[in-house]
Structure formats: structure tokens, C-alpha cells
Scaffold this active site. Structure first.
Site, PDB file in Angstrom:
ATOM      1  N   CYS A   1       0.869  -1.183   0.000  1.00 27.08           N
ATOM      2  CA  CYS A   1       0.000   0.000   0.000  1.00 27.08           C
ATOM      3  C   CYS A   1       0.903   1.228   0.000  1.00 27.08           C
ATOM      4  O   CYS A   1       2.078   1.141  -0.375  1.00 27.08           O
ATOM      5  CB  CYS A   1      -0.981  -0.027   1.176  1.00 27.08           C
ATOM      6  SG  CYS A   1      -0.213   0.026   2.804  1.00 27.08           S
TER       7      CYS A   1
ATOM      8  N   ARG B   1      -3.370  -0.592   5.449  1.00 29.64           N
ATOM      9  CA  ARG B   1      -3.966  -1.650   4.620  1.00 29.64           C
ATOM     10  C   ARG B   1      -3.081  -2.874   4.422  1.00 29.64           C
ATOM     11  O   ARG B   1      -3.524  -4.010   4.617  1.00 29.64           O
ATOM     12  CB  ARG B   1      -4.368  -1.068   3.257  1.00 29.64           C
ATOM     13  CG  ARG B   1      -5.475  -0.044   3.372  1.00 29.64           C
ATOM     14  CD  ARG B   1      -5.633   0.751   2.100  1.00 29.64           C
ATOM     15  NE  ARG B   1      -4.471   1.605   1.857  1.00 29.64           N
ATOM     16  CZ  ARG B   1      -4.267   2.321   0.766  1.00 29.64           C
ATOM     17  NH1 ARG B   1      -5.163   2.280  -0.201  1.00 29.64           N
ATOM     18  NH2 ARG B   1      -3.187   3.073   0.635  1.00 29.64           N
TER      19      ARG B   1
ATOM     20  N   ASP C   1      -8.061   3.936   1.229  1.00 27.00           N
ATOM     21  CA  ASP C   1      -7.139   4.335   2.287  1.00 27.00           C
ATOM     22  C   ASP C   1      -7.942   4.836   3.494  1.00 27.00           C
ATOM     23  O   ASP C   1      -8.657   5.831   3.390  1.00 27.00           O
ATOM     24  CB  ASP C   1      -6.251   5.458   1.737  1.00 27.00           C
ATOM     25  CG  ASP C   1      -5.145   5.830   2.699  1.00 27.00           C
ATOM     26  OD1 ASP C   1      -5.233   5.443   3.876  1.00 27.00           O
ATOM     27  OD2 ASP C   1      -4.205   6.516   2.262  1.00 27.00           O
TER      28      ASP C   1
HETATM   29  P1  4NP Z   1      -1.794   2.860   4.162  1.00 28.36           P
HETATM   30  O1  4NP Z   1      -2.400   4.243   4.717  1.00 28.36           O
HETATM   31  O2  4NP Z   1      -1.258   3.147   2.775  1.00 28.36           O
HETATM   32  O3  4NP Z   1      -2.972   1.948   4.130  1.00 28.36           O
HETATM   33  O4  4NP Z   1      -0.722   2.437   5.148  1.00 28.36           O
HETATM   34  C1  4NP Z   1      -1.644   5.409   4.799  1.00 28.36           C
HETATM   35  C2  4NP Z   1      -0.995   5.738   5.966  1.00 28.36           C
HETATM   36  C3  4NP Z   1      -0.266   6.904   6.054  1.00 28.36           C
HETATM   37  C4  4NP Z   1      -0.162   7.748   4.964  1.00 28.36           C
HETATM   38  C5  4NP Z   1      -0.786   7.400   3.777  1.00 28.36           C
HETATM   39  C6  4NP Z   1      -1.527   6.235   3.697  1.00 28.36           C
HETATM   40  N1  4NP Z   1       0.585   8.954   5.047  1.00 28.36           N
HETATM   41  O5  4NP Z   1       0.598   9.709   4.075  1.00 28.36           O
HETATM   42  O6  4NP Z   1       1.202   9.219   6.081  1.00 28.36           O
END
Ligand code: 4NP
Length: 154
Positions: free
Chosen positions: A8, A14, A122
Site C-alpha cells: 500500500c 492496509r 485508504d
Molecule cells: P496505508 O495508509 O497506505 O494503508 O498504510 C496510509 C498511511 C499513512 C499515509 C498514507 C496512507 N501517510 O501519508 O502518512
């Protein structure tokens, strides 16, 4: 044994959840898989999964607490059989990063699920329900992917 990398953006919501769910479901079915997860971004490298995701996952019996975020590395394209992207942007990013002679199959994870939803949204900037919805989608995707592997080896 197949080697699976979930990918992800941050590797704190995720893909860690997908790693934990797939590990549990593979074990239930007696399927031997090697599973990791990684992010296309580096903001959270070394961090444990997001508290909200750990809590929602723990309520369903998945322990994500030992996981630590890392970024996708060039060697991953040779060391894994499958990279399973959580959304279309992750999928596109992986195809762009992939060396031409890569050995892994880069797929959109939910294309293995029974439903029509292709992307795992997300949940980072949303509420608790977003984490529950993500876990529902991941559980469906994990069952679908394990069905796929079983059909392939039959
Ligand atoms: P993930 O969610 O891709 O599902 O781990 C996110 C967590 C943090 C960030 C972006 C997506 N961020 O920009 O910090």
C-alpha cells in the site's frame, strides 16, 4: 511455497492488515505461504501499524503488533512470486518501479475477491468504520486469493 508481498502507500494500515489476515487464513487452510508487506512511501518506515488498524484487527483475532513498516525495495521484484497492490495507484507505482526482467506477478489484490470492488480505500484520514470496511474487503480478498492458489495447484 509461494512468496507474497502486500503493498500500500504507508505500510501502516492496509497492507499490514492484509499480511495479518492472509497469514491467519492460509494457516486455517493449511496453505504454506511466506508473507510480508511494504509501502511505496517512506514516511512511516520502522513504525508499527496504525493503532486504529491494530485494534480493529485484534477484535477479529488478527495480531499485527509485531509488524514494522518498510518501503518496497528493488530486490522485492525478484524475491516475491506475487506483489498484491491495495489500490490502483499502488499498482501503477509498482509497475513503474518494476525492472523489466522482474519475476513477480504484480496484481491488484481485490481482483481475486468475489465482489466488484477493485480498490481497498485508504482509511488513514477517516473514522473507525473505514478500518472495518477495509478488513471486510481484505478478508474477501484473502479467501479469493487462496481459492485461486488452490485452483492453480489442482
Ligand atoms: P496505508 O495508509 O497506505 O494503508 O498504510 C496510509 C498511511 C499513512 C499515509 C498514507 C496512507 N501517510 O501519508 O502518512
Amino acid at each position: 511455497m509461494k512468496r507474497i508481498l502486500f503493498v500500500c502507500l504507508g505500510n501502516i494500515c492496509r497492507s499490514p492488515a492484509a499480511e495479518g489476515v492472509m497469514r491467519a487464513k492460509a494457516r486455517e487452510r493449511g496453505v504454506d505461504l511466506y508473507i510480508e508487506s511494504a509501502g511505496t512511501g517512506a514516511w512511516h518506515v520502522g513504525d508499527p501499524p496504525d493503532e486504529r488498524m491494530m485494534k480493529s484487527a485484534a477484535r477479529r483475532g488478527y495480531d499485527l503488533s509485531h509488524q514494522r513498516a518498510r518501503k518496497v525495495a528493488p530486490a522485492d521484484f525478484y524475491e516475491f512470486d506475487f506483489m498484491l497492490a491495495m489500490d490502483l495507484a499502488n499498482h501503477t507505482d509498482l509497475l513503474e518501479l518494476a525492472p523489466p526482467n522482474r519475476e513477480c506477478d504484480i496484481r491488484l489484490f481485490l481482483d481475486f475477491a468475489a465482489g466488484d470492488i477493485r480498490e481497498t480505500p485508504d482509511p488513514y484520514y477517516g473514522g473507525v468504520q473505514g478500518f472495518e470496511d477495509v478488513l471486510d474487503l481484505i478478508e474477501e480478498g484473502a479467501e479469493g486469493f487462496l481459492d485461486y492458489l488452490e485452483d492453480e495447484s489442482a
